[in-house]
Scaffold this active site. Structure first.
Site, PDB file in Angstrom:
ATOM      1  CB  ALA A 180      48.445 -14.233   9.813  1.00 46.90           C
ATOM      2  CG  PHE A 181      50.732 -11.497  14.725  1.00 49.62           C
ATOM      3  CD1 PHE A 181      50.878 -11.708  16.328  1.00 49.62           C
ATOM      4  CD2 PHE A 181      50.065 -10.486  14.351  1.00 49.62           C
ATOM      5  CE1 PHE A 181      49.984 -10.965  17.119  1.00 49.62           C
ATOM      6  CE2 PHE A 181      49.538  -9.622  15.106  1.00 49.62           C
ATOM      7  CZ  PHE A 181      49.361  -9.783  16.471  1.00 49.62           C
ATOM      8  CE  LYS A 182      45.303  -9.206  13.269  1.00 48.97           C
ATOM      9  NZ  LYS A 182      46.610  -8.870  12.780  1.00 48.97           N
ATOM     10  CG  ASP A 183      47.570 -18.496  11.916  1.00 42.05           C
ATOM     11  OD1 ASP A 183      46.349 -18.324  11.708  1.00 42.05           O
ATOM     12  OD2 ASP A 183      48.546 -18.622  10.948  1.00 42.05           O
ATOM     13  CG  LEU A 227      42.125 -15.169  15.509  1.00 42.86           C
ATOM     14  CD1 LEU A 227      42.328 -14.382  13.984  1.00 42.86           C
ATOM     15  CD2 LEU A 227      40.788 -15.242  16.095  1.00 42.86           C
TER      16      LEU A 227
END
Ligand SMILES: *Cc1c(COP(=O)(O)O)cnc(C)c1O
Length: 492
Positions: free
Chosen positions: A105-108, A111
Site C-alpha cells: 500500500a502506498f501508505k507504507d 506509516l
C-alpha cells in the site's frame, strides 16, 4: 519554526504536533511559511532516497534530532528496492510506484516513518506515557499502521475495520498480524461507523479524564497527523531526481504530477515539495465518481451533499477530504478565522464557497479531473493492451486524468503519475477490466493475475491464506468505546 493550527492562533513545536496528531481546536497543524525555509532543493536532488528523506524531514521537523538514523530504521530492508519508490516508464509518461512497501500500500511510505517520529518525540520530549494509536480503517491504512507499529516500544495500536466491509485480502492482512502491542477488531457496521466510534472514543476518554495517571495517551495514525504527511514529500523529489539522472529533464525544468486523491494528503505533500523549491508544474487531482474535489477545484464550491458511490477504487471513496483544510489555510494567507468559518459551514450546511482570490491562488497550481467506473476499467484495459502495464483501479483513475489533462493543457511537460496500489490488491477489478476470468476467491484471482502478467504476487500478499488468524474480536456498532476501555484496563 512552530506549527500552527489552521483554525486559530494555537501553535506548537513540530514534534509535539506529531505526538498530538490534531490541534485542540479541531484544526490541522501546518508550518505557516514553508517557502521561507530556504531549503536547498538542488543539493537535495543529489542525494540517495534515504538522504533526501533525511534532508526533507529535518527541514519539516527541525526539532527532531537524529533524523538520518530514524530514516534508516524506518526503511532499511522493508521496501522492495533501495530507491523506495521506483519510477517506471509507461508510454510517454512515467508512473511512480509507491506501493513497493511491506503491505503493498502506498501508505507504507508514511506509516513506516511515523512510528520512528513518535518514538523519537517521546524520547526527546521525555514523555513517559505509553502512546495508544486508535485507527479506523476502510482497508489499507489498518494493515500499514499495524506493520509500522507492531512491537514498537512505548506504543500500542488498536485497529477497527468494518465487518464484511473490507476485501478478503485486506482482512487476511490484518487478522494475521502478529505483535505483542496490537489489537484488531471488526465492527458490525460500515467504515463511517468505525470512524465515528473512534472519534467518539477520543472525545469521551479525553473529556472523562480517566487517562489521568494511567500512563497512557491517545494518538492518531491518519493523514491529519503532520508526521504522516511529511514523509510523503520525499518521493516527489525522488521522482524528479530520477528524471534528471535518466536524462529526461534538465534541473529546473517543471514536471507535472497526477495524483489519485482521497483525503488530499498525497497531493498536498506535492504542494509542500513545490514550496520547498522543487520545480513542480501543476498538481493534477484525480478523483473517481466521488468527484467532490473535481468540482471544488474547478468552481471553488465544496459541496458534500451528494450521492456516495462505492467504487473499484475504494480508498478514494470519500466526500470530506480532511487535508484540503491545509490548502485553504495557505490560500487564505493564514487567515485562520476564514478557514474556521468554512469548516463550520461544511459541518453545519455541507457546503462552502471560497472567494475568488483563493480560487485563483489554488488554480495556479492545481487542476482536477475525474474518472467514472467505465472510464477506470477502460483505462486499465487500454494501458494493459497498448503499453503492457498493469494498473490498479486507483492508478487507472490517475492515468485517465493524466490523459484528459494533457489533452486540455498540452504544454509538453514531463508528467509523473503516482501509483498508489498494487494491482494484486484489487485482483477482481483488474481481471474483469482486462477480460480475464474472475472466478474463485481473491487468492485464486491473484495467482491468475500473476500468470497473465508474468510478475510474482508481492511477498506480503502471497501465503496470506495459510497464515494463522490471531484476531477474531467482533463488536457491535456502538461498542468501540467499551472495547477500548476494556483493552486499556480503564474503569469509570
Ligand atoms: C489512501 C489512498 C489514496 C488517497 O490518498 P490521500 O492522501 O488520502 O489523498 C489513494 N489510493 C490508495 C490506494 C490509497 O490507499
Amino acid at each position: 519554526m512552530n506549527y500552527q493550527s489552521t483554525r486559530s492562533k494555537i501553535t506548537t513545536s513540530p514534534l509535539k504536533a506529531v505526538l498530538e496528531g490534531i490541534a485542540p481546536d479541531g484544526g490541522l497543524y501546518i508550518m505557516p511559511d514553508m517557502a521561507s525555509l530556504s531549503f536547498d532543493w538542488e543539493s537535495c536532488l543529489e542525494n540517495t532516497s534515504f538522504g533526501m528523506a533525511e534532508q526533507i524531514l529535518s527541514a519539516l521537523l527541525p526539532d527532531c534530532a537524529g533524523m538520518g538514523e530514524l530514516v534508516k530504521k524506518a526503511y532499511s530492508g522493508k521496501f522492495e528496492t533501495d530507491d523506495l519508490t521506483p519510477l517506471v516508464r509507461v508510454g510517454d509518461d512515467f508512473v511512480l510506484e509507491l506501493f513497493r512497501g511491506p503491505t503493498s500500500a502506498f501508505k507504507d511510505v508514511a506509516l513506516s516513518m511515523l512510528p520512528q517520529l513518535i518514538t523519537a518525540g517521546r524520547s526527546q520530549l521525555d514523555i513517559k506515557d505509553e502512546t495508544v494509536i486508535l485507527t479506523a480503517t476502510s482497508g489499507d491504512t489498518g494493515k500499514a499502521a499495524l506493520e509500522g507499529f507492531h512491537d514498537v516500544e512505548g506504543t500500542r495500536i488498536i485497529v477497527f475495520y468494518p465487518d464484511g466491509g473490507v476485501s478478503p485480502v485486506q482482512r487476511a492482512q490484518m487478522v494475521t498480524q502478529s505483535g505483542k502491542n496490537v489489537k484488531v477488531c471488526a465492527v458490525k457496521g460500515n467504515f463511517d461507523d468505525c470512524q465515528r466510534g473512534v472519534k467518539e472514543t477520543f472525545a469521551a476518554i479525553n473529556a472523562s479524564g480517566i487517562l489521568e495517571g494511567s500512563g497512557l495517551k491517545l494518538s492518531s495514525a491518519n493523514s491529519i497527523n503532520i508526521g504522516r504527511l511529511a514523509p510523503q514529500v520525499v518521493y516527489y523529489f525522488i521522482a524528479y531526481s530520477e528524471l534528471i539522472k535518466r536524462g529526461e529533464i534538465k534541473k529546473g525544468e517543471k514536471v507535472d504530477y497526477v495524483v489519485p486523491t482521497g483525503n488530499f494528503g498525497d497531493i498536498l505533500a506535492g504542494y509542500f515539495a513545490k514550496l520547498l523549491g522543487l520545480p513542480v508544474g501543476r498538481l493534477v487531482c484525480a478523483s473517481n465518481s466521488n468527484n467532490v474535489l473535481t468540482d471544488f477545484l474547478n468552481t471553488g464550491v465544496y459541496d458534500r451533499r451528494r450521492e456516495f458511490f462505492r467504487t473499484t477504487s475504494p480508498s478514494m471513496d470519500i466526500l470530506v477530504s480532511s487535508n484540503l483544510e491545509r490548502l485553504l489555510y495557505l490560500a487564505a494567507k493564514g487567515d485562520t478565522e476564514k478557514v474556521a468559518g468554512y469548516m463550520r459551514e461544511l459541518s453545519s450546511n455541507g457546503i462552502y464557497k471560497i472567494d475568488d482570490d483563493m480560487l485563483a491562488f489554488i488554480q495556479k497550481d492545481f487542476a482536477a479531473y475525474c474518472a467514472d467506473e467505465t472510464a477506470t476499467a477502460e483505462t486499465i484495459n487500454k494501458v494493459w493492451n497498448e503499453k503492457h502495464y498493469l494498473a490498479d483501479p486507483h492508478t487507472a483513475v490517475a492515468l485517465y486524468a493524466c490523459e484528459k489533462y494533457k489533452a486540455e493543457y498540452s504544454e509538453g511537460r514531463m508528467t509523473v503519475v503516482l501509483s498508489t496500489a498494487s494491482p494484486y490488491k484489487f485482483p477482481a477489478a483488474v481481471l474483469s477490466a482486462i477480460g480475464g476470468d474472475c472466478s474463485g476467491d481473491e487468492f485464486a484471482q491473484m495467482e491468475r493475475l500473476s500468470a497473465i502478467s508474468g510478475t510474482p504476487v508481492p511477498k506480503g500478499l502471497s501465503g496470506l491464506k495459510e497464515r494463522e488468524v490471531l484476531h477474531s474480536d467482533v463488536i457491535e456498532q456502538n461498542g468501540v468505546l467499551e472495547y477500548v476501555k476494556a483493552q486499556l484496563g480503564l474503569e469509570d
